[in-house]
Design an enzyme around this catalytic site. Structure first.
Site, PDB file in Angstrom:
ATOM      1  N   ASP A  84      21.148  -9.701 -38.595  1.00 53.56           N
ATOM      2  CA  ASP A  84      22.369  -8.899 -38.629  1.00 53.56           C
ATOM      3  C   ASP A  84      22.482  -8.157 -39.947  1.00 53.56           C
ATOM      4  O   ASP A  84      21.858  -8.520 -40.943  1.00 53.56           O
ATOM      5  CB  ASP A  84      23.599  -9.772 -38.398  1.00 53.56           C
ATOM      6  N   ASP A 144      19.045  -5.530 -46.059  1.00 50.95           N
ATOM      7  CA  ASP A 144      19.594  -6.882 -46.016  1.00 50.95           C
ATOM      8  C   ASP A 144      19.975  -7.163 -44.573  1.00 50.95           C
ATOM      9  O   ASP A 144      21.041  -6.793 -44.132  1.00 50.95           O
ATOM     10  CB  ASP A 144      20.809  -6.965 -46.938  1.00 50.95           C
ATOM     11  N   GLU A 178      24.316 -14.101 -40.304  1.00 49.28           N
ATOM     12  CA  GLU A 178      24.293 -14.586 -41.682  1.00 49.28           C
ATOM     13  C   GLU A 178      25.358 -13.908 -42.515  1.00 49.28           C
ATOM     14  O   GLU A 178      25.993 -14.545 -43.375  1.00 49.28           O
ATOM     15  CB  GLU A 178      22.905 -14.342 -42.300  1.00 49.28           C
ATOM     16  N   ASP A 201      15.446 -13.161 -48.258  1.00 51.31           N
ATOM     17  CA  ASP A 201      16.739 -12.478 -48.222  1.00 51.31           C
ATOM     18  C   ASP A 201      17.236 -12.239 -49.641  1.00 51.31           C
ATOM     19  O   ASP A 201      18.385 -12.532 -49.956  1.00 51.31           O
ATOM     20  CB  ASP A 201      17.744 -13.334 -47.432  1.00 51.31           C
TER      21      ASP A 201
END
EC number: 3.4.11.4
Length: 414
Positions: A84, A144, A178, A201
């Protein structure tokens, strides 16, 4: 090392809107991220020939396995990335590729009026001669965490095509939600089957996150009394003003724009209201569990005091913890952190930044649930908005590090 399919893979991924939605009542929170997982990521993994490629509906995750190619048992490693993206426009993403950036010029974002300026974003100066991927100025990029997704898929591609790289069983997970902190609680650690894992990440090469904020969130629903202003004296209670009065009782300097390092904060992220009703949404951050508890207690005390003054529960408080500082648990599993440290050094990353990250990842919650899970860099810069960019060479280095780690896991445990 260069990976020829990494850039086109990343460009393909960021063009797909997979934004999550914290106000949704479904899981995963949006159908669009589920579609990205099933129709894009899962199909790519199947085409690469991985084993056990499937979608776990309960956890909202795509799971896959790179089979071991050694004849002895070693601890099972896992790599995870979330699918996401954050709460900024993610529709019609048009990534812009800038080759051989000179490290000093402003970069126009598409044909918009927005620029990446090295005087505003000094990290740009480090990337002279590199290839930068930016937004077009009207959306986020989605690096991200589509940097991480692209890198983990590229790791799988490389290992499947290079059996001379010896490694044990590797489990992969591509997770939802997340960005809103609701994906990791659904993650099926037993089904994942790894002894330890790493999220991809993070920021620039050399960043190794094994300490994070401890985090909570809370909302205020305020019921006012709306009467005509001409007769308002001693009768009207403006819900907007009540919200302002609450905000003014929090420490004025303990906000994101006035804190750094290990300083925590209160952050008002949403304020909607009329005289009749107002809604405020906050996040609370502190590196210490007892510090987080003190901040939460301050909020509760202010609400209690204000309600007592009204003589009724005019302010309704809803509060929940989101995640805790993973360092508290990872200190018991420093072998997992040290494997990443050693791989960084072997890949030439001698300056390792291990300062606690002023945020959190899925690894924060998974570590507390029993899966030690530090966070590796993935090359993200200026996350969550129009000024987001990534550096292709940083993404290459992230794949280099993962390859080194799987080799070391095999040889260190032989």
């Amino acid at each position: 090392m260069e990976y020829p399919n990494l850039l086109p893979r990343f460009l393909k991924y960021v063009k797909v809107n997979s934004r999550s939605d914290e106000h949704s009542d479904r899981f995963p929170s949006t159908k669009r991220q589920e579609n990205f997982q099933k129709e894009v990521v899962m199909k790519d993994l199947e085409n690469l020939g991985l084993s056990d490629v499937h979608y776990n509906q309960k956890s909202g995750c795509v799971i896959a396995e790179i089979p071991s190619n050694i004849d002895y048992e070693v601890p099972v490693m896992g790599f995870l990335a979330h699918c996401d993206t954050a709460d900024f426009n993610a529709e019609n993403v048009r990534p812009q590729v800038h080759e051989n950036y000179d490290g000093k010029s402003k970069i126009q974002l598409g044909d918009s009026d927005f620029y990446l300026d090295p005087e505003v974003f000094p990290n740009l100066k480090k990337y002279a001669g590199k290839t930068l991927i930016t937004t077009s100025g009207d959306t986020l990029l989605g690096g991200d965490d589509k940097c991480g997704v692209s890198e983990v898929v590229t790791l799988a591609e490389y290992l499947m095509n290079h059996p001379e790289v010896k490694h044990g069983k590797i489990r992969l997970a591509f997770t939802p939600d997340e960005e809103i902190g609701t994906g990791a609680p659904h993650f099926d650690i037993d089904e994942f089957g790894a002894d330890f894992g790493y999220t991809l990440d993070g920021a620039a090469p050399g960043k190794l996150d094994w300490g994070t904020f401890s985090a909570a969130t809370f909302t205020l629903n305020i019921q006012g009394v709306n009467v005509h202003p001409s007769v308002a004296k001693n009768q009207m209670i403006s819900a907007i003003q009540v919200g302002i009065n609450f905000q003014n009782q929090l420490p004025a300097d303990e906000v994101p724009e006035k804190t750094d390092g290990r300083q925590g904060f209160f952050h008002l992220t949403d304020f909607q209201g009329t005289v009749d009703n107002a809604y405020l949404e906050y996040i609370v951050r502190d590196f210490k569990r007892d510090g987080l508890a003190r901040r939460k207690n301050l909020v509760k005390d202010i609400v209690t005091k204000m309600n007592d003054e009204f003589g009724t529960e005019r302010i309704k408080l809803t509060m929940r913890d989101q995640y805790y500082n993973m360092a508290d648990e990872l200190e018991k599993h420093m072998d997992v952190v040290n494997l990443a440290r050693d791989a960084y050094r072997k890949e030439g990353l001698t300056e390792i930044d291990e300062d606690p990250i002023r945020g959190g990842t899925d690894g924060s919650q998974l570590t507390y649930r029993g899966l030690p899970c530090p966070n590796l860099f993935s090359g993200q810069e200026n996350m969550h908005g129009r000024y987001e960019y990534t550096v292709l060479e940083s993404m290459y280095k992230a794949v280099d590090v993962m390859i080194r780690m799987v080799e070391m896991n095999a040889t260190n445990n032989k």
